[in-house]
Design a protein around this motif. Structure first.
Motif, PDB file in Angstrom:
ATOM      1  N   GLY A  97       0.802  -1.225   0.000  1.00  0.00           N
ATOM      2  CA  GLY A  97       0.000   0.000   0.000  1.00  0.00           C
ATOM      3  C   GLY A  97       0.829   1.267   0.000  1.00  0.00           C
ATOM      4  N   LEU A  98       2.095   1.159  -0.389  1.00  0.00           N
ATOM      5  CA  LEU A  98       2.969   2.331  -0.420  1.00  0.00           C
ATOM      6  C   LEU A  98       2.807   3.085  -1.736  1.00  0.00           C
ATOM      7  CD1 LEU A  98       6.253   0.748   0.993  1.00  0.00           C
ATOM      8  CD2 LEU A  98       4.689   2.312   2.178  1.00  0.00           C
ATOM      9  N   PRO A  99       2.805   4.412  -1.682  1.00  0.00           N
ATOM     10  CA  PRO A  99       2.755   5.166  -2.934  1.00  0.00           C
ATOM     11  C   PRO A  99       4.040   4.960  -3.732  1.00  0.00           C
ATOM     12  CG  PRO A  99       2.903   6.663  -1.044  1.00  0.00           C
ATOM     13  CD  PRO A  99       2.817   5.271  -0.506  1.00  0.00           C
ATOM     14  N   VAL A 100       3.883   4.860  -5.049  1.00  0.00           N
ATOM     15  CA  VAL A 100       5.014   4.679  -5.961  1.00  0.00           C
ATOM     16  C   VAL A 100       5.064   5.869  -6.891  1.00  0.00           C
ATOM     17  CG1 VAL A 100       5.995   3.259  -7.802  1.00  0.00           C
ATOM     18  CG2 VAL A 100       4.807   2.174  -5.890  1.00  0.00           C
ATOM     19  N   ALA A 101       6.247   6.436  -7.040  1.00  0.00           N
ATOM     20  CA  ALA A 101       6.448   7.537  -7.985  1.00  0.00           C
ATOM     21  C   ALA A 101       7.509   7.110  -8.987  1.00  0.00           C
ATOM     22  CB  ALA A 101       6.902   8.796  -7.251  1.00  0.00           C
ATOM     23  N   LEU A 102       7.263   7.413 -10.245  1.00  0.00           N
ATOM     24  CA  LEU A 102       8.229   7.139 -11.305  1.00  0.00           C
ATOM     25  C   LEU A 102       8.844   8.462 -11.727  1.00  0.00           C
ATOM     26  CD1 LEU A 102       6.110   4.649 -13.441  1.00  0.00           C
ATOM     27  CD2 LEU A 102       7.849   4.105 -11.746  1.00  0.00           C
ATOM     28  N   HIS A 103      10.160   8.506 -11.731  1.00  0.00           N
ATOM     29  CA  HIS A 103      10.885   9.717 -12.132  1.00  0.00           C
ATOM     30  C   HIS A 103      11.815   9.375 -13.284  1.00  0.00           C
ATOM     31  CE1 HIS A 103       9.490  11.921  -8.592  1.00  0.00           C
ATOM     32  NE2 HIS A 103       9.786  10.849  -7.882  1.00  0.00           N
ATOM     33  N   THR A 104      11.841  10.233 -14.301  1.00  0.00           N
ATOM     34  CA  THR A 104      12.727  10.002 -15.440  1.00  0.00           C
ATOM     35  C   THR A 104      14.167  10.303 -15.040  1.00  0.00           C
ATOM     36  OG1 THR A 104      12.579  12.265 -16.273  1.00  0.00           O
ATOM     37  CG2 THR A 104      10.914  10.692 -17.064  1.00  0.00           C
ATOM     38  N   PRO A 105      15.125   9.708 -15.739  1.00  0.00           N
ATOM     39  CA  PRO A 105      16.527  10.009 -15.434  1.00  0.00           C
ATOM     40  C   PRO A 105      16.836  11.508 -15.519  1.00  0.00           C
ATOM     41  CG  PRO A 105      16.391   8.078 -16.826  1.00  0.00           C
ATOM     42  CD  PRO A 105      14.997   8.645 -16.750  1.00  0.00           C
ATOM     43  N   SER A 106      16.305  12.195 -16.524  1.00  0.00           N
ATOM     44  CA  SER A 106      16.609  13.626 -16.644  1.00  0.00           C
ATOM     45  C   SER A 106      15.949  14.431 -15.523  1.00  0.00           C
ATOM     46  CB  SER A 106      16.194  14.166 -18.018  1.00  0.00           C
ATOM     47  OG  SER A 106      14.827  13.968 -18.241  1.00  0.00           O
ATOM     48  N   ALA A 137      18.165  16.666 -13.002  1.00  0.00           N
ATOM     49  CA  ALA A 137      17.857  18.086 -12.841  1.00  0.00           C
ATOM     50  C   ALA A 137      17.583  18.433 -11.382  1.00  0.00           C
ATOM     51  CB  ALA A 137      16.663  18.469 -13.715  1.00  0.00           C
ATOM     52  N   ALA A 138      16.863  17.555 -10.679  1.00  0.00           N
ATOM     53  CA  ALA A 138      16.553  17.818  -9.271  1.00  0.00           C
ATOM     54  C   ALA A 138      17.807  17.848  -8.417  1.00  0.00           C
ATOM     55  CB  ALA A 138      15.577  16.766  -8.744  1.00  0.00           C
ATOM     56  N   VAL A 139      18.718  16.927  -8.692  1.00  0.00           N
ATOM     57  CA  VAL A 139      19.895  16.774  -7.830  1.00  0.00           C
ATOM     58  C   VAL A 139      21.049  17.695  -8.235  1.00  0.00           C
ATOM     59  CG1 VAL A 139      21.631  15.101  -7.057  1.00  0.00           C
ATOM     60  CG2 VAL A 139      19.254  14.427  -7.197  1.00  0.00           C
ATOM     61  N   THR A 140      21.249  17.874  -9.546  1.00  0.00           N
ATOM     62  CA  THR A 140      22.418  18.657  -9.991  1.00  0.00           C
ATOM     63  C   THR A 140      22.065  20.007 -10.594  1.00  0.00           C
ATOM     64  OG1 THR A 140      22.457  17.861 -12.282  1.00  0.00           O
ATOM     65  CG2 THR A 140      23.585  16.499 -10.620  1.00  0.00           C
ATOM     66  N   GLY A 141      20.809  20.185 -10.977  1.00  0.00           N
ATOM     67  CA  GLY A 141      20.418  21.415 -11.664  1.00  0.00           C
ATOM     68  C   GLY A 141      20.464  21.281 -13.176  1.00  0.00           C
ATOM     69  N   SER A 142      20.948  20.143 -13.675  1.00  0.00           N
ATOM     70  CA  SER A 142      21.014  19.909 -15.116  1.00  0.00           C
ATOM     71  C   SER A 142      20.488  18.519 -15.438  1.00  0.00           C
ATOM     72  CB  SER A 142      22.447  20.023 -15.630  1.00  0.00           C
ATOM     73  OG  SER A 142      22.530  19.568 -16.968  1.00  0.00           O
ATOM     74  N   GLY A 143      19.530  18.448 -16.356  1.00  0.00           N
ATOM     75  CA  GLY A 143      18.982  17.165 -16.775  1.00  0.00           C
ATOM     76  C   GLY A 143      19.935  16.350 -17.618  1.00  0.00           C
ATOM     77  N   ARG A 144      21.088  16.951 -17.971  1.00  0.00           N
ATOM     78  CA  ARG A 144      22.085  16.257 -18.788  1.00  0.00           C
ATOM     79  C   ARG A 144      23.351  15.915 -17.999  1.00  0.00           C
ATOM     80  NH1 ARG A 144      21.742  17.786 -24.828  1.00  0.00           N
ATOM     81  NH2 ARG A 144      19.519  18.178 -25.022  1.00  0.00           N
ATOM     82  N   ALA A 145      23.270  15.980 -16.688  1.00  0.00           N
ATOM     83  CA  ALA A 145      24.435  15.685 -15.854  1.00  0.00           C
ATOM     84  C   ALA A 145      24.891  14.247 -16.070  1.00  0.00           C
ATOM     85  CB  ALA A 145      24.094  15.895 -14.382  1.00  0.00           C
ATOM     86  N   ASP A 146      26.194  14.020 -15.912  1.00  0.00           N
ATOM     87  CA  ASP A 146      26.699  12.657 -16.053  1.00  0.00           C
ATOM     88  C   ASP A 146      26.696  11.958 -14.691  1.00  0.00           C
ATOM     89  OD1 ASP A 146      29.013  13.476 -14.658  1.00  0.00           O
ATOM     90  OD2 ASP A 146      30.148  13.784 -16.496  1.00  0.00           O
ATOM     91  N   LYS A 147      27.041  10.674 -14.709  1.00  0.00           N
ATOM     92  CA  LYS A 147      27.006   9.869 -13.479  1.00  0.00           C
ATOM     93  C   LYS A 147      27.917  10.438 -12.393  1.00  0.00           C
ATOM     94  CE  LYS A 147      24.864   5.750 -14.768  1.00  0.00           C
ATOM     95  NZ  LYS A 147      23.631   5.491 -14.062  1.00  0.00           N
ATOM     96  N   ALA A 148      29.076  10.944 -12.796  1.00  0.00           N
ATOM     97  CA  ALA A 148      30.015  11.504 -11.810  1.00  0.00           C
ATOM     98  C   ALA A 148      29.423  12.735 -11.128  1.00  0.00           C
ATOM     99  CB  ALA A 148      31.338  11.854 -12.490  1.00  0.00           C
ATOM    100  N   GLN A 149      28.739  13.577 -11.896  1.00  0.00           N
ATOM    101  CA  GLN A 149      28.124  14.773 -11.313  1.00  0.00           C
ATOM    102  C   GLN A 149      27.000  14.392 -10.346  1.00  0.00           C
ATOM    103  OE1 GLN A 149      27.358  16.427 -15.240  1.00  0.00           O
ATOM    104  NE2 GLN A 149      28.487  18.275 -14.673  1.00  0.00           N
ATOM    105  N   VAL A 150      26.197  13.400 -10.726  1.00  0.00           N
ATOM    106  CA  VAL A 150      25.128  12.940  -9.843  1.00  0.00           C
ATOM    107  C   VAL A 150      25.738  12.385  -8.553  1.00  0.00           C
ATOM    108  CG1 VAL A 150      23.265  11.251  -9.542  1.00  0.00           C
ATOM    109  CG2 VAL A 150      23.487  12.497 -11.712  1.00  0.00           C
ATOM    110  N   GLY A 151      26.751  11.546  -8.678  1.00  0.00           N
ATOM    111  CA  GLY A 151      27.412  10.987  -7.501  1.00  0.00           C
ATOM    112  C   GLY A 151      27.996  12.058  -6.598  1.00  0.00           C
ATOM    113  N   ALA A 152      28.612  13.075  -7.198  1.00  0.00           N
ATOM    114  CA  ALA A 152      29.203  14.170  -6.414  1.00  0.00           C
ATOM    115  C   ALA A 152      28.135  14.952  -5.655  1.00  0.00           C
ATOM    116  CB  ALA A 152      30.003  15.098  -7.327  1.00  0.00           C
ATOM    117  N   MET A 153      27.007  15.226  -6.312  1.00  0.00           N
ATOM    118  CA  MET A 153      25.954  15.989  -5.637  1.00  0.00           C
ATOM    119  C   MET A 153      25.254  15.160  -4.564  1.00  0.00           C
ATOM    120  SD  MET A 153      26.043  19.075  -6.368  1.00  0.00           S
ATOM    121  CE  MET A 153      24.546  19.556  -5.529  1.00  0.00           C
TER     122      MET A 153
END
Length: 184
Positions: free
Chosen positions: A97-106, A110-126
């Protein structure tokens, strides 16, 4: 809010639990990767992922589950495995009964780094910075799972308002306006 982020995959399924609220510091509760042998049959791999996710749900009791939305890739075999693992995550959450949300990679990037085109290293750093970790989680699937949870925590209030507005619109018929009036 406690969110389990799931970066679906048949070989490596990233999982991460984050506590937090918009505008408040975030805390990592747990992070890891569920692994299955590449030479095992797909149904057995899916059962292993299901068991692993059930253990994570039991251990960490999230209030919501955020799963990466499967997107088209050139390798059909890879996208099929990802979609199957994604479905298992949604099933495990729905069963409880848990809510499920689907989020696209971009959207997550964008939420985490500010850019929807960030690479894996940038996501990991943020992710490392936002959760005040000593080092980026490894492998990248683990960092991606945490990024999904962070994205959901920050975007859940807006998504909930939109969901409630759509539900209200379906329940209430529109009010007719008298002829000749201009909408405000």
């Amino acid at each position: 809010m406690r969110v389990l982020g799931v970066d679906p995959g048949l070989t490596r399924c990233g999982v991460g639990v984050v506590d937090g609220a918009p505008g408040r510091p975030l805390t990592m509760a747990a992070v890891g990767v569920l692994r299955t042998p590449a030479d095992a049959e797909t149904p057995l791999r899916l059962v292993a992922i299901e068991r692993g996710l059930e253990e994570w749900l039991d251990a960490h009791r999230p209030e919501a589950v955020a799963v990466e939305r499967v997107f088209s890739q050139h390798n059909v075999r890879t996208v099929m495995g990802t979609a199957q693992a994604s479905a298992v995550a949604m099933l495990c959450a729905a069963r409880r009964g848990l809510p499920v949300a689907l989020h696209t990679p971009s959207e997550v990037k964008a939420a985490v780094t500010g850019s929807g085109r960030a690479d894996k290293a940038q996501v990991g750093a943020m992710v490392t910075r936002l959760l005040r970790l000593d080092a980026p989680p490894r492998p990248a699937d683990a960092a991606d799972a945490l990024a999904l949870a962070i994205c959901h925590i920050w975007r859940a209030p807006a998504h909930d308002r939109i969901r409630r507005a759509h539900a209200a619109a379906r329940r209430e018929p529109p009010t007719p306006r008298p002829k000749g009036t201009i909408p405000s």
